[in-house]
Design an enzyme around this catalytic site. Structure first.
Site, PDB file in Angstrom:
ATOM      1  CB  CYS A  85     -10.262 -10.004   1.982  1.00 22.47           C
ATOM      2  SG  CYS A  85      -8.837 -10.176   0.905  1.00 22.47           S
ATOM      3  CG  HIS A 145      -9.104  -8.925   5.653  1.00 22.88           C
ATOM      4  ND1 HIS A 145      -8.510 -10.154   5.504  1.00 22.88           N
ATOM      5  CD2 HIS A 145      -8.691  -8.162   4.594  1.00 22.88           C
ATOM      6  CE1 HIS A 145      -7.782 -10.136   4.404  1.00 22.88           C
ATOM      7  NE2 HIS A 145      -7.871  -8.950   3.835  1.00 22.88           N
ATOM      8  CG  ASN A 198      -4.390 -10.244   2.768  1.00 25.99           C
ATOM      9  OD1 ASN A 198      -5.218 -11.149   2.883  1.00 25.99           O
ATOM     10  ND2 ASN A 198      -4.665  -9.098   2.182  1.00 25.99           N
TER      11      ASN A 198
HETATM   12  N1  COA Z   1       9.486  -2.294  -1.430  1.00 24.59           N
HETATM   13  C1  COA Z   1      10.099  -1.099  -1.292  1.00 24.59           C
HETATM   14  N2  COA Z   1       9.586   0.048  -1.755  1.00 24.59           N
HETATM   15  C2  COA Z   1       8.394  -0.041  -2.365  1.00 24.59           C
HETATM   16  C3  COA Z   1       7.689  -1.249  -2.535  1.00 24.59           C
HETATM   17  C4  COA Z   1       8.298  -2.402  -2.051  1.00 24.59           C
HETATM   18  N3  COA Z   1       7.726  -3.603  -2.159  1.00 24.59           N
HETATM   19  N4  COA Z   1       6.537  -1.004  -3.178  1.00 24.59           N
HETATM   20  C5  COA Z   1       6.501   0.321  -3.394  1.00 24.59           C
HETATM   21  N5  COA Z   1       7.613   0.893  -2.902  1.00 24.59           N
HETATM   22  C6  COA Z   1       7.975   2.321  -2.900  1.00 24.59           C
HETATM   23  C7  COA Z   1       7.334   3.054  -4.037  1.00 24.59           C
HETATM   24  O1  COA Z   1       8.142   3.017  -5.183  1.00 24.59           O
HETATM   25  C8  COA Z   1       7.219   4.442  -3.468  1.00 24.59           C
HETATM   26  O2  COA Z   1       8.477   5.087  -3.577  1.00 24.59           O
HETATM   27  P1  COA Z   1       8.574   6.660  -3.885  1.00 24.59           P
HETATM   28  O3  COA Z   1       7.908   7.347  -2.720  1.00 24.59           O
HETATM   29  O4  COA Z   1      10.047   6.887  -3.965  1.00 24.59           O
HETATM   30  O5  COA Z   1       7.846   6.851  -5.174  1.00 24.59           O
HETATM   31  C9  COA Z   1       6.963   4.218  -1.983  1.00 24.59           C
HETATM   32  O6  COA Z   1       7.445   2.888  -1.717  1.00 24.59           O
HETATM   33  C10 COA Z   1       5.517   4.316  -1.591  1.00 24.59           C
HETATM   34  O7  COA Z   1       4.755   3.495  -2.483  1.00 24.59           O
HETATM   35  P2  COA Z   1       3.206   3.280  -2.277  1.00 24.59           P
HETATM   36  O8  COA Z   1       2.655   2.435  -3.367  1.00 24.59           O
HETATM   37  O9  COA Z   1       2.584   4.615  -2.028  1.00 24.59           O
HETATM   38  O10 COA Z   1       3.243   2.439  -0.929  1.00 24.59           O
HETATM   39  P3  COA Z   1       2.147   2.384   0.203  1.00 24.59           P
HETATM   40  O11 COA Z   1       2.572   3.134   1.374  1.00 24.59           O
HETATM   41  O12 COA Z   1       0.768   2.650  -0.342  1.00 24.59           O
HETATM   42  O13 COA Z   1       2.205   0.855   0.614  1.00 24.59           O
HETATM   43  C11 COA Z   1       0.937  -1.131   0.263  1.00 24.59           C
HETATM   44  C12 COA Z   1       1.908  -0.143  -0.335  1.00 24.59           C
HETATM   45  C13 COA Z   1       0.590  -2.179  -0.775  1.00 24.59           C
HETATM   46  C14 COA Z   1       1.594  -1.798   1.466  1.00 24.59           C
HETATM   47  C15 COA Z   1      -0.332  -0.391   0.749  1.00 24.59           C
HETATM   48  O14 COA Z   1      -0.819   0.427  -0.274  1.00 24.59           O
HETATM   49  C16 COA Z   1      -1.422  -1.308   1.178  1.00 24.59           C
HETATM   50  O15 COA Z   1      -1.261  -2.049   2.122  1.00 24.59           O
HETATM   51  N6  COA Z   1      -2.604  -1.261   0.544  1.00 24.59           N
HETATM   52  C17 COA Z   1      -3.725  -2.050   0.898  1.00 24.59           C
HETATM   53  C18 COA Z   1      -3.400  -3.449   0.599  1.00 24.59           C
HETATM   54  C19 COA Z   1      -4.499  -4.350   0.983  1.00 24.59           C
HETATM   55  O16 COA Z   1      -5.080  -4.173   1.988  1.00 24.59           O
HETATM   56  N7  COA Z   1      -4.777  -5.326   0.165  1.00 24.59           N
HETATM   57  C20 COA Z   1      -5.718  -6.311   0.381  1.00 24.59           C
HETATM   58  C21 COA Z   1      -7.062  -5.756   0.480  1.00 24.59           C
HETATM   59  S1  COA Z   1      -8.085  -6.980   1.009  1.00 24.59           S
END
Ligand code: COA
Length: 340
Positions: A121, A265, A296
């Site tokens: 990215c 980004h 994204n």
């Molecule tokens: N829908 C609903 N619930 C979901 C889910 C989904 N798609 N994915 C995970 N969950 C749940 C998990 O099971 C967890 O539940 P719990 O608290 O009961 O255990 C909760 O949501 C939190 O999960 P987590 O993995 O900690 O979510 P998060 O807040 O970190 O959000 C992302 C996930 C992917 C949105 C976030 O981590 C993110 O944006 N990361 C960076 C991504 C990025 O920038 N990528 C490209 C880089 S260039």
């Protein structure tokens, strides 16, 4: 002994024109929720994404690149045959070799240098830095930089951690000589110790054994797909990229108050919010938030957002914009540019 004659290019460089291509197929959060256990509300709240665009079979990385490039060339007033180099930032051209850039150059009518870069990215900002240096060094007068992705080809629609994030699209700029500084020093780097935080489920040449293979209903091997340690990437982007943004402003000799646009980004709306806060960005500075509509699409997010902000008038032509790309590697690059 004879000495080698060196070449000197332009004293300054600028982005001369920008163009984008957003695929026609809109994938709503409701559709994503038919693949994974999630909800429209969760996706909006945790990522800021309301929809994403996915390419049709006809919207190949080549076609999307050519479309975006055509618009950038027209806006720059440069013809394809004037391009001394074509740089494509992508991770979704499915041939290890030859480079997609060669096909794009051929379609645009140039035999200039052509190569792809793999910087996830951050690829677009890497390309801008390289192109600017090439024009200054005299190795090319006009350089096309394209960020293009079909991440839908690399997305496991049953993976809760990534299925809702990724999209497809392309954005391009033409970089050429300028009378005044138009592209500030790049602040870039890599953190290879975090290599595994965004990666493929398996390398192309090492498919899983029959026992380990993830197969679809038809028994066919699924993948490789992109996989991500979401939280680790989120933390890294939110904190370290704020520091990199500060450095890029300092290297350009300006402060956040001098900016006319902030175009980070589009990884997650909450990462953008966090960067805005840490940068203490004045309220008058418009911020790219195209992730809501496009998701994204990796190397394409920044040029697509740049085109959109210029088109809708939220960012001014000739204004100063801070760009920052970050992603798989992990790698990052940031620079201040004058908007075309
Ligand atoms: N829908 C609903 N619930 C979901 C889910 C989904 N798609 N994915 C995970 N969950 C749940 C998990 O099971 C967890 O539940 P719990 O608290 O009961 O255990 C909760 O949501 C939190 O999960 P987590 O993995 O900690 O979510 P998060 O807040 O970190 O959000 C992302 C996930 C992917 C949105 C976030 O981590 C993110 O944006 N990361 C960076 C991504 C990025 O920038 N990528 C490209 C880089 S260039």
């Amino acid at each position: 002994m004879a000495t080698i004659r060196e070449k000197q290019g332009a004293a300054h460089t600028r982005i001369m024109g920008v163009g984008g291509y957003a695929p026609s197929r809109v994938i709503t959060n409701e559709e994503v929720c038919t693949w994974i256990d999630s909800s429209d509300e969760w996706i909006r709240t945790r990522s800021g994404i309301e929809s994403r665009r996915w390419a049709t079979d006809e919207e190949t990385v080549l076609e999307m690149s050519v479309q975006a490039a055509g618009k950038a060339l027209a806006a720059a007033g440069v013809s394809g045959d004037q391009l001394g180099a074509v740089i494509i930032a992508t991770v979704s051209h499915m041939h290890q070799t030859p480079a997609l850039a060669c096909l794009v150059a051929d379609r645009l009518g140039t035999n200039g240098a052509a190569f792809d870069i793999s910087a996830g990215c951050a690829g677009f900002c890497y390309g801008v830095a390289q192109a600017s240096d090439m024009v200054k060094a005299g190795s090319a007068e006009y350089v096309l930089v394209v960020g293009v992705e079909r991440l839908s080809d690399l997305t496991d629609i049953h993976d809760r951690g990534t299925a809702f994030i990724f999209g497809d699209g392309a954005g391009a700029v033409v970089i050429g000589p300028s009378d005044t500084p138009g592209i500030g020093p790049v602040v870039w780097g890599s953190e290879g110790d975090k290599y595994d935080t965004i990666t493929q489920t398996f390398p192309w040449n090492e498919p899983p054994t029959a026992d380990e293979a993830d197969t679809g209903e038809d028994g066919e091997l699924r993948g490789p797909f992109l996989q991500m340690a979401g939280q680790a990437v989120f933390r890294w982007a939110s904190y370290q990229m704020a520091e990199v943004s500060h450095k890029a402003l300092a290297e350009a000799g300006i402060t956040a108050h001098d900016l006319d646009a902030f175009i980070p980004h589009q990884a997650n709306m909450r990462i953008t919010d966090r960067l805005v806060k840490v940068l203490d960005l004045p309220e008058h500075v418009p911020v790219a938030r195209t992730i809501a509509e496009f998701g994204n699409n990796s190397a394409a997010t920044i040029p697509l957002a740049m085109e959109r902000m210029l088109q809708d008038g939220s960012a001014p032509h000739g204004g100063l914009a801070l760009l920052i790309g970050f992603g798989a590697g992990l790698v990052y690059a940031a620079q201040v540019v004058t908007l075309p």
